[in-house]
Structure formats: structure tokens, C-alpha cells
Design a protein around this motif. Structure first.
Motif, PDB file in Angstrom:
ATOM      1  N   THR A 224       0.808  -1.054   0.345  1.00  0.00           N
ATOM      2  CA  THR A 224      -0.119  -0.228  -0.198  1.00  0.00           C
ATOM      3  C   THR A 224       0.432   1.178   0.223  1.00  0.00           C
ATOM      4  OG1 THR A 224      -1.875  -1.660   1.223  1.00  0.00           O
ATOM      5  CG2 THR A 224      -1.182   1.348   0.967  1.00  0.00           C
ATOM      6  N   LEU A 225       0.712   1.853  -0.350  1.00  0.00           N
ATOM      7  CA  LEU A 225       1.042   3.239  -0.647  1.00  0.00           C
ATOM      8  C   LEU A 225       0.259   4.908  -0.334  1.00  0.00           C
ATOM      9  CD1 LEU A 225       3.661   5.416  -1.646  1.00  0.00           C
ATOM     10  CD2 LEU A 225       2.659   5.301  -3.698  1.00  0.00           C
ATOM     11  N   SER A 226       0.360   5.719   0.692  1.00  0.00           N
ATOM     12  CA  SER A 226       0.131   6.781   0.975  1.00  0.00           C
ATOM     13  C   SER A 226       0.588   7.914   0.761  1.00  0.00           C
ATOM     14  CB  SER A 226       0.328   6.698   2.828  1.00  0.00           C
ATOM     15  OG  SER A 226      -0.177   7.586   3.161  1.00  0.00           O
ATOM     16  N   ASP A 257       3.016  -7.084   1.997  1.00  0.00           N
ATOM     17  CA  ASP A 257       1.752  -5.845   1.934  1.00  0.00           C
ATOM     18  C   ASP A 257       2.275  -4.912   2.987  1.00  0.00           C
ATOM     19  OD1 ASP A 257       2.567  -7.307   4.242  1.00  0.00           O
ATOM     20  OD2 ASP A 257       1.063  -7.873   5.198  1.00  0.00           O
ATOM     21  N   VAL A 258       3.565  -4.798   2.832  1.00  0.00           N
ATOM     22  CA  VAL A 258       4.166  -3.972   3.484  1.00  0.00           C
ATOM     23  C   VAL A 258       3.681  -2.244   3.221  1.00  0.00           C
ATOM     24  CG1 VAL A 258       5.913  -2.636   2.167  1.00  0.00           C
ATOM     25  CG2 VAL A 258       6.195  -2.503   3.602  1.00  0.00           C
ATOM     26  N   ILE A 259       3.130  -1.608   3.897  1.00  0.00           N
ATOM     27  CA  ILE A 259       2.755  -0.368   3.781  1.00  0.00           C
ATOM     28  C   ILE A 259       4.063   0.994   3.230  1.00  0.00           C
ATOM     29  CG2 ILE A 259       1.686   1.424   4.609  1.00  0.00           C
ATOM     30  CD1 ILE A 259      -0.144  -0.327   6.318  1.00  0.00           C
ATOM     31  N   THR A 274       6.703   0.183   6.521  1.00  0.00           N
ATOM     32  CA  THR A 274       6.721  -0.407   7.299  1.00  0.00           C
ATOM     33  C   THR A 274       7.238  -2.042   7.594  1.00  0.00           C
ATOM     34  OG1 THR A 274       4.962  -1.590   7.010  1.00  0.00           O
ATOM     35  CG2 THR A 274       4.718   0.672   8.001  1.00  0.00           C
ATOM     36  N   GLY A 275       8.628  -2.124   7.049  1.00  0.00           N
ATOM     37  CA  GLY A 275       8.971  -3.375   7.154  1.00  0.00           C
ATOM     38  C   GLY A 275       9.952  -4.133   8.133  1.00  0.00           C
ATOM     39  N   ASP A 276      10.957  -4.990   7.881  1.00  0.00           N
ATOM     40  CA  ASP A 276      12.080  -4.676   9.185  1.00  0.00           C
ATOM     41  C   ASP A 276      12.838  -4.100   9.241  1.00  0.00           C
ATOM     42  OD1 ASP A 276      10.453  -7.063   9.218  1.00  0.00           O
ATOM     43  OD2 ASP A 276      12.058  -8.309   8.037  1.00  0.00           O
ATOM     44  N   GLU A 323       7.219   2.642  12.813  1.00  0.00           N
ATOM     45  CA  GLU A 323       7.028   0.689  13.431  1.00  0.00           C
ATOM     46  C   GLU A 323       8.478  -0.119  13.009  1.00  0.00           C
ATOM     47  OE1 GLU A 323       3.048   2.784  10.901  1.00  0.00           O
ATOM     48  OE2 GLU A 323       6.056   2.418  10.934  1.00  0.00           O
ATOM     49  N   GLY A 324       8.995   1.156  13.236  1.00  0.00           N
ATOM     50  CA  GLY A 324      10.553   0.209  13.130  1.00  0.00           C
ATOM     51  C   GLY A 324      11.126  -0.186  11.354  1.00  0.00           C
ATOM     52  N   GLY A 325      10.410   0.266  10.149  1.00  0.00           N
ATOM     53  CA  GLY A 325      10.970   0.290   9.006  1.00  0.00           C
ATOM     54  C   GLY A 325      11.915   1.349   8.794  1.00  0.00           C
ATOM     55  N   ALA A 326      12.095   1.478   7.237  1.00  0.00           N
ATOM     56  CA  ALA A 326      13.230   1.902   6.887  1.00  0.00           C
ATOM     57  C   ALA A 326      12.466   3.344   6.571  1.00  0.00           C
ATOM     58  CB  ALA A 326      14.625   1.464   6.143  1.00  0.00           C
ATOM     59  N   ARG A 327      13.478   4.359   6.650  1.00  0.00           N
ATOM     60  CA  ARG A 327      12.727   5.893   6.510  1.00  0.00           C
ATOM     61  C   ARG A 327      13.628   6.450   5.529  1.00  0.00           C
ATOM     62  NH1 ARG A 327       9.307   9.863   8.809  1.00  0.00           N
ATOM     63  NH2 ARG A 327      10.539  12.268   8.397  1.00  0.00           N
TER      64      ARG A 327
END
Length: 341
Positions: A224-226, A257-259, A274-276, A323-327
Motif C-alpha cells: 500500500t502507498l500513502s 503487504d508492506v505499507i 513498515t518493513g523490518d 514501526e521500525g521499518g526503513a525511513r
């Protein structure tokens, strides 16, 4: 034109804090110094232009004396060709004789040869570094082309097959879009590989719109893309490539299903998922060509992201999302420099 003057030394004995008296080595010593002379304002310039080693018995009697207040009385001038002039001075008149001049000429010849060799070696090193950088860019270019052209080419081929099987011409529009994208990629990647800068002028670009366009060009699976509206100055086509690679990376590492979120920052924008996430110890390496964290991609997507950011003079900060994903945060370098101060 100005003339650089090398630090003076004694021709018969190296200057040393422990050897500053005449009886130590047979020559009076004076403090070392360096200076810059200009055309017609000194004895040094006159001798430099003449090109002949010269001993002046008493500079106080010479009309071209640079500093009448100097404690120096006699000087030895040794031209070094295009590199300047070497000078030795003494507070004693007539300190330098013909033997000093002869020895000085030999010294000057060796120094000139050594300086020439240094310049030649430096030029060769710079040329080797330039060729090495060019070869690296060519290798990356080949990888980038195969990497980024694969996706729109697959879309074009897939839609062509469907159109042939069904006779439905509605797929031709997607084929045309993909082929146009391929042409844009070839132009932009060639510019990046050769120069590291885009061939087109930067202009205001809607980040959210470009992100949405890039989203349509990749296999998004169940992701999903926001997006939140914001605008940056850049090249829309290259920004599309940047988003394509970031999105593929997020989906490949974060799951189907990553956002993924795209939004504004002061003087920039961010892309997070929202991945790892990416471990802190690996963040300095993720943009290196060929780096991989195990995902079965081509391992150059983030290298392309880095090159595009460099072409736009954007600084990249890699951190964690909520969420701990990459930014990934992109800011103009002038703003980051102002913040640092």
C-alpha cells in the motif's frame, strides 16, 4: 603574475635550531621565511626573469632591494624555472662567492628536476583516478540499464502478448507508456553515468504525483502507498526512477503487504515503510554498488537512489520509521549545512 619564493637554506650547512652561529658551519644563519614577489618589485624577480644564479654582495646598495629595513646584507638567488626561486641570505656582506654560486646551481637543477617529477607524477595519479572513476561509472551504467529497463520492458512485452491474444487494443496505451519510460531511463541513466548530473533543467515537481506515477510502473503485489502532497525542485523523470527503486526495495525487503509512506520534510521529503528496517551497522554501506542484504534483487537499486540524490544535491539520511521499518530522508544540502551550524 606573482613569484613564489622557496624557504632559504644555507648551501653549505642545513639550518637547525642548534646551529645558528657562524662558527657552527662556516656560514651565518638567518631565520627561514617564504615570500611572494611581483613583477619589477625586487631583486628576486629580476633574477627569476633572468634565470641565472646570482650572488649579491650587498643588497642595501641594489636599487631593486625589496625591504630596505632588512638586516640581510648579502644574498644568493637560485632560479627554479617555473617553480620560483630559492634564496639564501646572510647579515654579513659578501658572504657568497663563486663556489657557492656553482654549488647553488647544481642544487637548483636537482630541485627543479624533482619538482617537475612531482608534478608529472601528480598529473599521472590524477589521470589514473579519473580513468578509474570513468570505468566504475561505465560498470554501474551497464548494471543500472539492465536493472531499471527490465521492469518497463516486461510490462510492455506482457501487454503486447495480451493484446495479440485478445485483440484488445486498450493495452497499447500501457505499452506506449512503458516504451516512453524506457526512452527516458536511457537518457537519464546515460547522463548520470557520464556526469553525475541530469541533462535537463530542474523545476518544481509534485512529489506525491511522481510517487504515484512510479507506483504504477512496478509490481506492487499487496503493498500500500500513502502520500502527502509536497513539492521539490528536481527532474521528474529521475525522481520517478528514485521512487521506483525505493518502492521495489521496500516491497522486496518488507514483504508483499508492506505499507509505504511518502511525505514532506522541511526542505525535502521522506520515504518510509513498515518493513523490518535496515540495521544501523549496515546503513553506511547500503548505497554502495553491489551491496545486498539478502533480498534477491539486483543489488544496485539504492546505488541508483544515491546517484540521483547526488545529481540533485540532496543529502540522504537513513533512519527508522515509527514501526521500525526503513525511513529515507532527502534534504537539500544547503538546509542540512544550515542546521549543522
Amino acid at each position: 603574475m606573482s613569484l613564489g619564493v622557496a624557504q632559504p637554506i644555507s648551501l653549505l650547512c642545513p639550518a637547525s635550531p642548534r646551529r645558528t652561529k657562524r662558527e657552527d658551519c662556516g656560514r651565518s644563519q638567518v631565520p627561514r621565511f617564504s615570500a611572494t614577489f611581483r613583477d619589477g618589485e625586487s631583486i628576486a624577480w629580476r633574477v627569476f626573469k633572468d634565470g641565472t644564479a646570482t650572488a649579491i654582495d650587498d643588497i642595501q646598495t641594489d636599487a631593486d632591494i625589496y625591504n630596505p629595513e632588512s638586516a640581510i646584507r648579502s644574498e644568493l638567488y637560485l632560479p627554479l624555472g617555473e617553480y620560483g626561486i630559492l634564496m639564501a641570505g646572510s647579515p654579513t656582506p659578501s658572504e657568497f662567492d663563486s663556489q657557492d654560486v656553482t654549488i647553488g646551481e647544481l642544487l637548483a637543477a636537482h630541485l627543479t628536476t624533482a619538482l617537475s617529477q612531482v608534478n608529472t607524477e601528480q598529473a599521472l595519479r590524477e589521470r589514473e583516478a579519473e580513468l578509474e572513476a570513468q570505468n566504475e561509472r561505465l560498470e554501474q551504467f551497464a548494471s543500472m540499464v539492465s536493472h531499471d529497463l527490465h521492469n518497463p520492458l516486461s510490462i510492455a512485452v506482457g501487454n503486447l502478448d495480451i493484446s495479440r491474444e485478445t485483440g484488445d487494443d486498450s493495452h497499447l496505451e500501457m505499452i506506449d507508456t512503458s516504451l516512453t519510460r524506457i526512452q527516458e531511463l536511457i537518457t537519464d541513466l546515460t547522463a548520470l553515468a557520464r556526469y553525475g548530473i541530469p541533462d535537463e533543467n530542474h523545476e518544481p515537481v509534485s512529489v506525491s504525483e511522481v510517487a504515484r506515477d512510479a507506483w504504477e510502473l512496478i509490481d506492487t503485489r499487496s503493498a500500500t502507498l500513502s502520500t502527502t502532497p509536497c513539492t521539490v525542485t528536481g527532474a521528474a523523470s529521475q525522481l520517478t526512477t528514485l521512487f521506483e527503486n525505493l518502492f521495489r526495495n521496500a516491497i522486496g525487503h518488507g514483504g508483499t503487504d508492506v505499507i509505504i509512506r511518502v511525505g514532506p520534510l522541511e526542505n525535502g521529503f521522506y520515504v518510509e515503510d513498515t518493513g523490518d528496517g535496515i540495521p544501523p551497522e549496515e546503513r553506511d554501506s547500503v548505497f554502495d554498488h553491489g551491496y545486498t542484504t539478502g533480498y534477491s534483487g539486483s543489488c544496485i537499486g539504492l546505488t541508483i537512489v544515491s546517484r540521483i540524490a547526488q545529481a540533485h544535491d540532496w543529502a540522504i539520511t537513513l533512519t527508522d520509521s515509527t514501526e521500525g521499518g526503513a525511513r529515507f530522508e532527502f534534504r537539500t544540502r544547503c538546509s542540512t549545512e544550515t542546521t549543522d551550524r
